[in-house]
Design an enzyme around this catalytic site. Sequence first.
Site, PDB file in Angstrom:
ATOM      1  N   GLN A  19      13.627   5.409  -7.303  1.00  0.00           N
ATOM      2  CA  GLN A  19      13.940   4.926  -5.959  1.00  0.00           C
ATOM      3  C   GLN A  19      15.382   4.459  -5.888  1.00  0.00           C
ATOM      4  O   GLN A  19      15.847   3.697  -6.746  1.00  0.00           O
ATOM      5  CB  GLN A  19      13.018   3.775  -5.561  1.00  0.00           C
TER       6      GLN A  19
ATOM      7  N   ASN B 217       0.371   1.301   2.438  1.00  0.00           N
ATOM      8  CA  ASN B 217       0.764   0.203   1.557  1.00  0.00           C
ATOM      9  C   ASN B 217       0.626  -1.114   2.307  1.00  0.00           C
ATOM     10  O   ASN B 217       0.843  -1.174   3.514  1.00  0.00           O
ATOM     11  CB  ASN B 217       2.213   0.441   1.095  1.00  0.00           C
TER      12      ASN B 217
ATOM     13  N   CYS C  66      12.550  -2.445   1.756  1.00  0.00           N
ATOM     14  CA  CYS C  66      12.758  -3.749   1.121  1.00  0.00           C
ATOM     15  C   CYS C  66      13.206  -4.781   2.148  1.00  0.00           C
ATOM     16  O   CYS C  66      14.179  -4.556   2.881  1.00  0.00           O
ATOM     17  CB  CYS C  66      13.805  -3.641   0.020  1.00  0.00           C
TER      18      CYS C  66
ATOM     19  N   LYS D  81      10.264   5.421   1.738  1.00  0.00           N
ATOM     20  CA  LYS D  81       9.391   4.255   1.920  1.00  0.00           C
ATOM     21  C   LYS D  81       9.965   3.405   3.040  1.00  0.00           C
ATOM     22  O   LYS D  81      11.153   3.053   3.020  1.00  0.00           O
ATOM     23  CB  LYS D  81       9.275   3.424   0.640  1.00  0.00           C
TER      24      LYS D  81
ATOM     25  N   MET E  79       8.544  -1.919  -7.357  1.00  0.00           N
ATOM     26  CA  MET E  79       8.776  -3.350  -7.159  1.00  0.00           C
ATOM     27  C   MET E  79       9.886  -3.791  -8.103  1.00  0.00           C
ATOM     28  O   MET E  79       9.756  -3.672  -9.328  1.00  0.00           O
ATOM     29  CB  MET E  79       7.498  -4.155  -7.443  1.00  0.00           C
TER      30      MET E  79
ATOM     31  N   ARG F 262       1.686  -5.676  -4.968  1.00  0.00           N
ATOM     32  CA  ARG F 262       1.324  -6.987  -5.526  1.00  0.00           C
ATOM     33  C   ARG F 262      -0.108  -7.028  -6.056  1.00  0.00           C
ATOM     34  O   ARG F 262      -0.415  -7.817  -6.951  1.00  0.00           O
ATOM     35  CB  ARG F 262       1.528  -8.064  -4.455  1.00  0.00           C
TER      36      ARG F 262
END
Length: 352
Positions: free
Chosen positions: A77, A207, A107, A146, A24, A232
Amino acid sequence: MSDSSPLPSIGRHTLSNRVILAPMAGVTDRPFRALARRLGAGLVVGEMVTSDPNLWHTRKSRLRMDHRGEPGPRAVQIAGGDAAMLAEAARLNAEMGAEVIDINMGCPAKKVCNKAAGSALLRDEALVAEILDAVVAAVDIPVTLKIRTGWCAESNNGVRVARLAESAGIQALAVHGRHRQQRYGGEAEYDTIAAIKAAVGIPVFANGDIDSPEKARRVLDYTGADAVMIGRGAQGNPWIFREIDHYLRHGRRMAPPDDTERAAVLRDHLSALHDFYGEHMGVRIARKHIGWYLAGDARFDDAERKRLRATFNGLDAANAQCRFIDELFRHAPADTTSEVVRGMTSDGTCAA
């Protein structure tokens, strides 16, 4: 996923459990990664780093790439939309000590998608394949990916992208159960994650909206995924990693942290932020973290949390922030808010 199944591996790296800290931006810095590991994360992934080495000279990029002293596997990442640039970024990060390269195609941020990176890449499967082939060929360490379920509800192409990833040599795949246009709104769906898991043989990490041990168990059972990835749900609650791991292993909840432990974790986190960023920047970054901790503190109602956040956000010195934590746990719950608000000054000295 059966509890008797082997723990997932990424190349030669076998995870210690099935609970992973999601990358994140602005959150999973070195202090937070260390805290998540300490509290039970089986793998942590660093903040997203641009694939353009020309931008790595900035202080923000240097800090994001700082993995000094971290145990392995160190996962970095990278994000971008140019296959050759991503491949070079992977190679350079591997030279600097990365042990796993993760490619960001999940993202949803506009500033990322507007550069044809992140989840925007899911609109162009040919480019996805080109990027995956180039990055895997550039390094001799495992590469993971991801993604989201797709770009929009009409284009949930997660299964096709997953098959491209497996064919390219991607070693594990994390899937956020939303398409890009949802951003973080609505509810995550797990049907696509289940379909992806059924379609590929590589480890799949589920996720999205996993915020409790019970939810983690249900998602793993429903999707067949090999692990859960927590984003989160870890903000203000780094204990979630050990709580999920314990529940998955034993089928019952572990005792929540007591106030003594919570106070110690908050103090340690603050000190790590101040040390890592320096006082000026560390004090400012600490504000969002303490806001998240306060949001989950059941001792207070919404009005009290608001007053406490406002008080903490007005503190401009590291010693003041540390004293705030001491005061937060020193008083009886009914008196805490008024005592903390009355007793704090911005420089950490005791108010008259």
